[in-house]
Enzyme design. Structure first.
Site, mmCIF file in Angstrom:
data_model
loop_
_atom_site.group_PDB
_atom_site.id
_atom_site.type_symbol
_atom_site.label_atom_id
_atom_site.label_comp_id
_atom_site.label_asym_id
_atom_site.label_seq_id
_atom_site.Cartn_x
_atom_site.Cartn_y
_atom_site.Cartn_z
ATOM 1 N N HIS A 306 -0.058 -4.807 -0.294
ATOM 2 C CA HIS A 306 -0.209 -4.794 -1.946
ATOM 3 C C HIS A 306 -0.816 -4.142 -2.730
ATOM 4 C CE1 HIS A 306 -0.032 -6.226 -5.812
ATOM 5 N NE2 HIS A 306 1.862 -6.575 -5.671
ATOM 6 N N ASP A 364 8.503 -9.227 -1.621
ATOM 7 C CA ASP A 364 9.581 -9.025 -1.664
ATOM 8 C C ASP A 364 9.855 -9.414 0.406
ATOM 9 O OD1 ASP A 364 10.494 -8.102 -3.732
ATOM 10 O OD2 ASP A 364 9.106 -5.957 -3.367
HETATM 11 N N1 CMC Z 1 3.669 -0.543 6.393
HETATM 12 C C1 CMC Z 1 1.893 0.496 7.155
HETATM 13 N N2 CMC Z 1 1.675 1.174 6.698
HETATM 14 C C2 CMC Z 1 0.451 0.629 5.106
HETATM 15 C C3 CMC Z 1 1.728 0.424 4.376
HETATM 16 C C4 CMC Z 1 3.397 -0.526 5.068
HETATM 17 N N3 CMC Z 1 3.854 -1.692 4.185
HETATM 18 N N4 CMC Z 1 1.429 -0.819 3.751
HETATM 19 C C5 CMC Z 1 0.222 0.854 3.224
HETATM 20 N N5 CMC Z 1 0.131 1.138 4.944
HETATM 21 C C6 CMC Z 1 -1.077 1.651 5.080
HETATM 22 C C7 CMC Z 1 -1.733 3.078 4.125
HETATM 23 O O1 CMC Z 1 -0.522 3.646 5.324
HETATM 24 C C8 CMC Z 1 -2.681 3.459 4.746
HETATM 25 O O2 CMC Z 1 -3.626 3.838 5.483
HETATM 26 P P1 CMC Z 1 -4.337 4.737 5.811
HETATM 27 O O3 CMC Z 1 -5.764 4.007 4.738
HETATM 28 O O4 CMC Z 1 -4.606 4.675 6.640
HETATM 29 O O5 CMC Z 1 -3.888 6.426 4.747
HETATM 30 C C9 CMC Z 1 -3.290 1.822 3.670
HETATM 31 O O6 CMC Z 1 -2.250 0.891 4.066
HETATM 32 C C10 CMC Z 1 -2.996 2.260 2.144
HETATM 33 O O7 CMC Z 1 -1.815 2.149 1.800
HETATM 34 P P2 CMC Z 1 -2.020 2.974 0.684
HETATM 35 O O8 CMC Z 1 -0.272 3.015 0.258
HETATM 36 O O9 CMC Z 1 -3.233 3.903 0.127
HETATM 37 O O10 CMC Z 1 -1.906 1.648 -0.585
HETATM 38 P P3 CMC Z 1 -1.568 1.566 -2.616
HETATM 39 O O11 CMC Z 1 -2.256 0.063 -2.554
HETATM 40 O O12 CMC Z 1 -1.288 2.746 -2.716
HETATM 41 O O13 CMC Z 1 0.484 0.587 -1.467
HETATM 42 C C11 CMC Z 1 2.079 -0.597 -1.703
HETATM 43 C C12 CMC Z 1 0.832 -0.380 -2.152
HETATM 44 C C13 CMC Z 1 2.992 -1.882 -1.892
HETATM 45 C C14 CMC Z 1 3.177 1.283 -1.968
HETATM 46 C C15 CMC Z 1 2.532 0.219 -0.004
HETATM 47 O O14 CMC Z 1 1.367 -0.454 1.016
HETATM 48 C C16 CMC Z 1 3.590 0.332 0.472
HETATM 49 O O15 CMC Z 1 4.054 0.650 -0.088
HETATM 50 N N6 CMC Z 1 4.582 -1.332 1.427
HETATM 51 C C17 CMC Z 1 5.275 -1.308 1.424
HETATM 52 C C18 CMC Z 1 6.458 -1.651 -0.132
HETATM 53 C C19 CMC Z 1 6.327 -2.697 -1.083
HETATM 54 O O16 CMC Z 1 6.912 -3.480 0.536
HETATM 55 N N7 CMC Z 1 6.165 -2.872 -1.793
HETATM 56 C C20 CMC Z 1 6.508 -3.774 -2.077
HETATM 57 C C21 CMC Z 1 5.226 -4.438 -3.558
HETATM 58 S S1 CMC Z 1 5.466 -5.983 -4.347
HETATM 59 C C22 CMC Z 1 6.043 -6.066 -4.975
HETATM 60 C C23 CMC Z 1 6.586 -4.759 -6.360
HETATM 61 O O17 CMC Z 1 5.022 -4.627 -6.788
HETATM 62 O O18 CMC Z 1 7.569 -4.287 -6.198
#
Ligand code: CMC
Length: 429
Positions: A306, A364
Site C-alpha cells: 500500500h 483486498d
Molecule cells: N508484490 C511485489 N512487490 C511489490 C508489491 C507487490 N504487491 N507492491 C510493491 N512492491 C515492491 C515494488 O516492486 C517496489 O520495489 P522496488 O523499491 O525494489 O522497486 C516497492 O515494493 C515499492 O512499490 P511501489 O510500486 O513503488 O509502491 P506504490 O506505493 O507506488 O504502490 C501499490 C502501491 C498498492 C500500487 C502496490 O503495492 C501494488 O501494486 N500492490 C498490488 C496491488 C494491490 O493490492 N492494490 C490494492 C491497494 S489497497 C486498495 C486500494 O487502494 O484500492
C-alpha cells in the site's frame, strides 16, 4: 495562518515557504507561490510527497496502521456502527442522533429506484460486458436523467445528488450483474436495509425469492463500511480533479469508477482472488513469491502493499476476521483458497523482501474470499468496492465544492520533449 516557514535556497537566492500544521499527520510546506516567486516547479509524479487539498474527512497514519473517519477509528466503526451511519458521518461530519439517522435512512431508501428509461442503457451493453464497464456508463448517464441535481452551485441540488448516488449505486451494481448473467432485473425494496436490499437485488430471481441471511447481510454491510472512504487515493483524487472543472457530480463519480477499476486500486480484489485460484495449492506458494520478487517479471502479489500503510492495513485485520466468520457460518470447512491466502500471507511476512519494503496484506487480500463465499463472481468484487466508495467520493466532492478557495486542478510538468523546430514536408522526411 502560520508563523513557521521553511527556507528553500536555489543557487544564491533564498525563498521563505509557509509551513502549515495539520491536526494530525506531518507538517505541510506551502509551495503555492513558489513558481510566481522563484520561477520553478516542484516535481512529484505519483504525489508521494504532495498534499493536493486540505480535508477534514479521513485521516490515515500509515506507520501506525490507523484509519479515522471524522476522528473515529475504522475498527470501532466496523464493530459498532453500520454503513449508512458511516455515510452520514462522512457526509455531514458528526455521528447522527437517532432522529437524524432515521431521516437519512428514509431519504436514502426513497431514492433507490432508477428512472425506468435507464433500463435501456443496460440493454445497450453486450451481454458479457464487465459490470464495471456498465457502471461507468450508467452512472455517467445519470446526468442525462436527473437534471434537477446537476447544478453544483445550488446546495439543495448537491444534497439531492449525494443522496441519489448513495441510494442508487447498489441498484446500478446489482442490475449490471443481473444484466451480465442474463437474469431479470430485481427492483429495490424499501422495507429492507441497505445491505440486505443489495443482496436480494443480486441473488433473487422471479422463480425463487432470496432469503437474506442476517449474518451475511451484516458481513456485506461491514464490507461496505470498510471501503467507505480512504482519503486522497487515486479514484478520489480523480473525482476531485474532474469536479474542479465544475463538471456535474454524476460525471465526476463515473470518472472515479473508471479509475477504481485498475488492478493497482479497486481492481485488486478481483485480481487477488484470481491469483489465489491460480496458485491453487500451498505447495505452489514459493513459486509465486519468487515471481513477485523477480524484477524482470511484472507479476506482483495482489492484495499486498500500500502507498500509505507501512505497518498493517487496519481494514485487512477486520476483513480476515470476517472471512473466518462468514466461512464458518456457511459451513465452508477447509476452504482451499482461504488456506492458500493464509499460508501465502505467512510466507510473505516471513520473507525479508516483503518486510523490508513494508509490504503487508491490504483490504483486498481477504475481501474476495468473503464475497466469493457469499456467491458473488469475481467480476462483481470491484463493483461492490465502487458501491461502498461512492459515499467517500461524494463527501470529498461536497467538501471541495463548498470550499470558496477551490481552484481548477492543473498540474505542471517536467518537459523532456523536443524544443521548437520547423515543420518538415512529408517528401523531405
Ligand atoms: N508484490 C511485489 N512487490 C511489490 C508489491 C507487490 N504487491 N507492491 C510493491 N512492491 C515492491 C515494488 O516492486 C517496489 O520495489 P522496488 O523499491 O525494489 O522497486 C516497492 O515494493 C515499492 O512499490 P511501489 O510500486 O513503488 O509502491 P506504490 O506505493 O507506488 O504502490 C501499490 C502501491 C498498492 C500500487 C502496490 O503495492 C501494488 O501494486 N500492490 C498490488 C496491488 C494491490 O493490492 N492494490 C490494492 C491497494 S489497497 C486498495 C486500494 O487502494 O484500492
Amino acid at each position: 495562518m502560520t508563523d513557521r516557514t521553511a527556507k528553500l535556497t536555489i543557487e544564491d537566492k533564498d525563498f521563505e515557504l509557509p509551513i502549515f500544521s495539520p491536526t494530525a499527520g506531518p507538517d505541510v510546506v506551502d509551495i503555492r507561490k513558489l513558481y510566481a516567486q522563484a520561477g520553478v516547479f516542484t516535481y512529484d509524479p505519483g504525489f508521494t510527497s504532495t498534499a493536493s487539498c486540505d480535508s477534514t474527512i479521513t485521516f490515515i497514519d500509515g506507520d501506525k496502521g490507523e484509519l479515522l473517519h471524522r476522528g473515529y477509528p475504522i475498527d470501532q466503526l466496523a464493530a459498532s456502527s453500520h454503513y449508512l451511519e458511516v455515510c452520514y458521518l462522512l457526509l455531514y461530519g458528526e455521528l447522527p442522533s437517532a432522529a437524524q439517522l432515521e431521516d437519512f435512512e428514509s431519504r436514502v431508501t426513497k431514492h433507490t429506484m432508477l428512472h425506468e428509461q435507464m433500463v435501456y442503457f443496460f440493454r445497450g451493453f453486450r451481454r458479457d460486458a464487465h459490470p464495471m464497464a456498465i457502471m461507468t456508463g450508467v452512472v455517467g448517464a445519470m446526468s442525462a436523467f436527473y437534471h434537477d441535481s446537476t447544478d453544483i452551485s445550488d446546495p439543495w441540488q448537491r444534497e439531492v445528488a449525494s443522496i441519489r448516488l448513495v441510494a442508487k449505486m447498489p441498484t446500478i451494481a446489482a442490475w449490471a450483474y443481473k444484466y451480465s448473467i442474463g437474469q431479470p432485473l430485481v427492483y429495490p425494496r424499501n422495507d429492507m436495509d441497505y445491505a440486505s436490499n443489495f443482496l436480494r437485488m443480486c441473488f433473487s430471481v422471479p422463480a425463487e425469492e432470496y432469503e437474506v441471511n442476517p449474518i451475511l447481510s451484516r458481513a456485506m454491510d461491514r464490507i461496505f463500511t470498510l471501503h467507505a472512504d480512504h482519503e486522497q487515493n487515486a479514484s478520489t483524487s480523480t473525482v476531485r480533479l474532474a469536479s474542479s472543472s465544475g463538471a456535474n457530480p454524476f460525471a465526476c463519480i463515473a470518472a472515479g469508477i473508471a479509475c477504481l477499476w485498475g488492478p493497482a486500486h479497486g481492481g485488486a480484489n478481483q485480481a487477488c482472488l484470481e491469483m489465489l485460484r491460480e496458485i491453487g495449492t500451498p505447495d505452489r506458494i514459493p513459486e509465486f513469491i519468487a515471481r513477485a520478487k523477480d524484477k524482470s517479471d511484472p507479476f506482483r502479489l495482489m492484495g499486498f502493499g500500500h502507498r500509505v500503510y507501512k505497518n498493517f492495513d487496519p481494514r485487512a485485520k477486520v476483513m480476515k476476521q470476517s472471512a473466518d466468520e462468514v466461512l464458518d457460518l456457511l459451513g465452508v470447512e477447509d476452504n482451499p483458497i482461504l488456506q492458500v491466502a493464509k499460508e501465502l500471507e505467512e510466507a510473505a511476512l516471513a520473507d525479508p523482501y516483503f518486510t523490508d519494503k513494508k509490504l503487508f496484506p491490504n483490504v483486498d487480500f481477504y475481501s474476495g474470499i468473503i464475497l466469493e463465499a457469499m456467491g458473488f463472481p469475481t467480476s462483481m468484487f470491484t463493483p461492490i468496492f465502487a458501491v461502498s466508495r461512492t459515499v467517500g467520493w461524494i463527501s470529498q466532492w461536497k467538501e471541495m465544492i463548498e470550499d470558496p478557495a477551490m481552484k481548477i486542478g492543473r498540474p505542471r510538468q517536467l518537459y523532456k520533449g523536443a524544443t521548437m523546430r520547423d515543420y518538415v514536408d512529408i517528401e523531405k522526411r
